[in-house]
Enzyme design. Structure first.
Site, PDB file in Angstrom:
ATOM      1  N   GLN A   6      -9.810  63.174 -69.518  1.00 23.40           N
ATOM      2  CA  GLN A   6      -8.921  62.935 -70.652  1.00 23.40           C
ATOM      3  C   GLN A   6      -7.555  62.467 -70.150  1.00 23.40           C
ATOM      4  O   GLN A   6      -6.940  63.102 -69.305  1.00 23.40           O
ATOM      5  CB  GLN A   6      -8.790  64.221 -71.491  1.00 23.40           C
ATOM      6  CG  GLN A   6      -7.960  64.070 -72.744  1.00 23.40           C
ATOM      7  CD  GLN A   6      -8.574  63.101 -73.760  1.00 23.40           C
ATOM      8  OE1 GLN A   6      -9.769  63.125 -74.031  1.00 23.40           O
ATOM      9  NE2 GLN A   6      -7.744  62.232 -74.319  1.00 23.40           N
ATOM     10  N   LYS A  32     -14.371  65.620 -79.214  1.00 23.64           N
ATOM     11  CA  LYS A  32     -15.453  65.082 -78.387  1.00 23.64           C
ATOM     12  C   LYS A  32     -16.535  66.144 -78.183  1.00 23.64           C
ATOM     13  O   LYS A  32     -17.730  65.855 -78.267  1.00 23.64           O
ATOM     14  CB  LYS A  32     -14.897  64.573 -77.046  1.00 23.64           C
ATOM     15  CG  LYS A  32     -14.085  63.307 -77.230  1.00 23.64           C
ATOM     16  CD  LYS A  32     -13.304  62.884 -76.003  1.00 23.64           C
ATOM     17  CE  LYS A  32     -12.357  61.733 -76.374  1.00 23.64           C
ATOM     18  NZ  LYS A  32     -11.450  61.322 -75.311  1.00 23.64           N
ATOM     19  N   ASP A  45     -16.411  56.151 -70.493  1.00 31.06           N
ATOM     20  CA  ASP A  45     -15.220  55.637 -71.175  1.00 31.06           C
ATOM     21  C   ASP A  45     -15.073  54.131 -70.960  1.00 31.06           C
ATOM     22  O   ASP A  45     -14.302  53.474 -71.657  1.00 31.06           O
ATOM     23  CB  ASP A  45     -13.959  56.326 -70.615  1.00 31.06           C
ATOM     24  CG  ASP A  45     -13.409  57.371 -71.575  1.00 31.06           C
ATOM     25  OD1 ASP A  45     -13.735  57.303 -72.768  1.00 31.06           O
ATOM     26  OD2 ASP A  45     -12.650  58.244 -71.117  1.00 31.06           O
TER      27      ASP A  45
END
Ligand code: NDP
Length: 283
Positions: free
Chosen positions: A97, A53, A120
């Protein structure tokens, strides 16, 4: 051989497009999009994902702020950091995460993220907005699938779409997104009766199961579009999908490989969400 839907190439193209958009933003006097990436603990797979990422951000011109916290971080400490990031005007996206260490309540943490920075697309506000057709951050893997179908000009409207898997991160959101594109949706799971029969009726078959090569030609209609979300590691260390690619490739109209199909699209869509968020926050 059916048409190969190349997620690697498509994701590269999208990243190039985003890079140009970020350059335009900077030239217009805007701040660079900024993503805060929060990693708690030292799970090796999570570290690999976070590094991918960060690399993606660097390529596109997104500033990434890394918060790498020890395994012993308390829920309270993590929530404090999220509050701080929610408040910061110069942070446009927040990514925590997953998975988090067991002593931290994942749901509580996801709920704490400002939905307008939830790149997200996991916050219940965004999940709910998706299901009622409001503009929102869309979760990245399913958004990547829609992008692939569109870029390869594979029609969704009126098509029989069968999704195997009903998880909150793939199965359910991809169902909502295909419905929004006027597909006719069937969602299957481990209790579905006659799975083969149901799948065999699909014009578009999405496998998001987590079982290596489970979907063979017995599940696939001639001429179907087959999208394989699964990422499974075989005993020999190689990655494979939920679809038995070699068995299916000659009967499908189009198919995604693993690796190089849906996987690379997930990061591309995350970067896209960051750019969208940065524009919205500054407009
Ligand atoms: P989950 O384990 O959360 O969900 C799996 C789903 O498959 C469940 O709904 C389950 O049914 C269903 N299922 C399991 N076994 C069967 C079966 N024998 N027959 C029918 N349905 C079955 O997985 P995820 O959705 O998180 O992930 C699915 C796969 O996609 C994994 O391989 C994962 O690694 C991969 N993945 C890939 C991403 C990418 O970027 N490409 C991103 C996210 C995931 P039930 O609900 O009844 O238990």
């Amino acid at each position: 051989m059916s048409m190969l839907i190349n997620g690697k190439e498509t994701s590269k193209k999208i990243k190039e497009e985003l890079k140009n958009q970020v350059t335009d933003m900077i030239e217009a006097g805007m701040e660079a999009p900024t993503l805060a990436v929060v990693l708690v603990g030292d799970d090796p797979a999570s570290q690999v994902y976070v590094n991918h990422k960060k690399k993606g951000c660097a390529f596109v011109g997104i500033r990434s702020l890394a918060y790498e916290m020890p395994e012993t971080t308390s829920e309270e400490e993590l929530l404090e950091l999220i509050d701080e990031l929610n408040e910061r005007q110069d942070v446009h996206g927040i990514l925590v995460q997953l998975p988090l260490p067991r002593h931290i309540d994942e749901e509580k943490v996801l709920l704490a993220i400002d939905p307008l920075k939830d790149v997200d697309g996991f916050h219940p506000f965004n999940v709910g907005s998706l299901s009622i057709g409001r503009e929102c951050f869309k979760s990245c893997t399913p958004a990547g699938i829609i992008e692939l179908l569109k870029r390869y000009e594979l029609d969704i409207e009126g098509k029989n779409c069968v999704i195997v898997g009903r998880s909150n991160i793939v199965g359910k959101p991809i169902s909502m997104m295909l419905l929004a594109e006027n597909g006719t949706i069937t969602i299957c799971h481990s209790r579905t009766k006659d799975l083969k029969g149901v799948c065999k009726k699909a014009d578009i078959l999405i496998a998001a199961i987590g079982r290596a090569k489970m979907i063979n030609r017995d599940y696939v209609k001639e001429g179907a579009v087959v999208i394989d979300v699964g990422i499974n590691r075989l005993d020999n260390g190689k990655l494979c999908g939920d679809v038995d690619f070699d068995d299916v490739k000659d009967i499908a109209e189009a198919i995604t490989p693993v690796p190089g199909g849906v996987g690379p699209m997930t990061i591309a869509m995350l970067l896209k969400n960051c750019v969208i968020s940065a524009k919205k926050h500054q407009e």
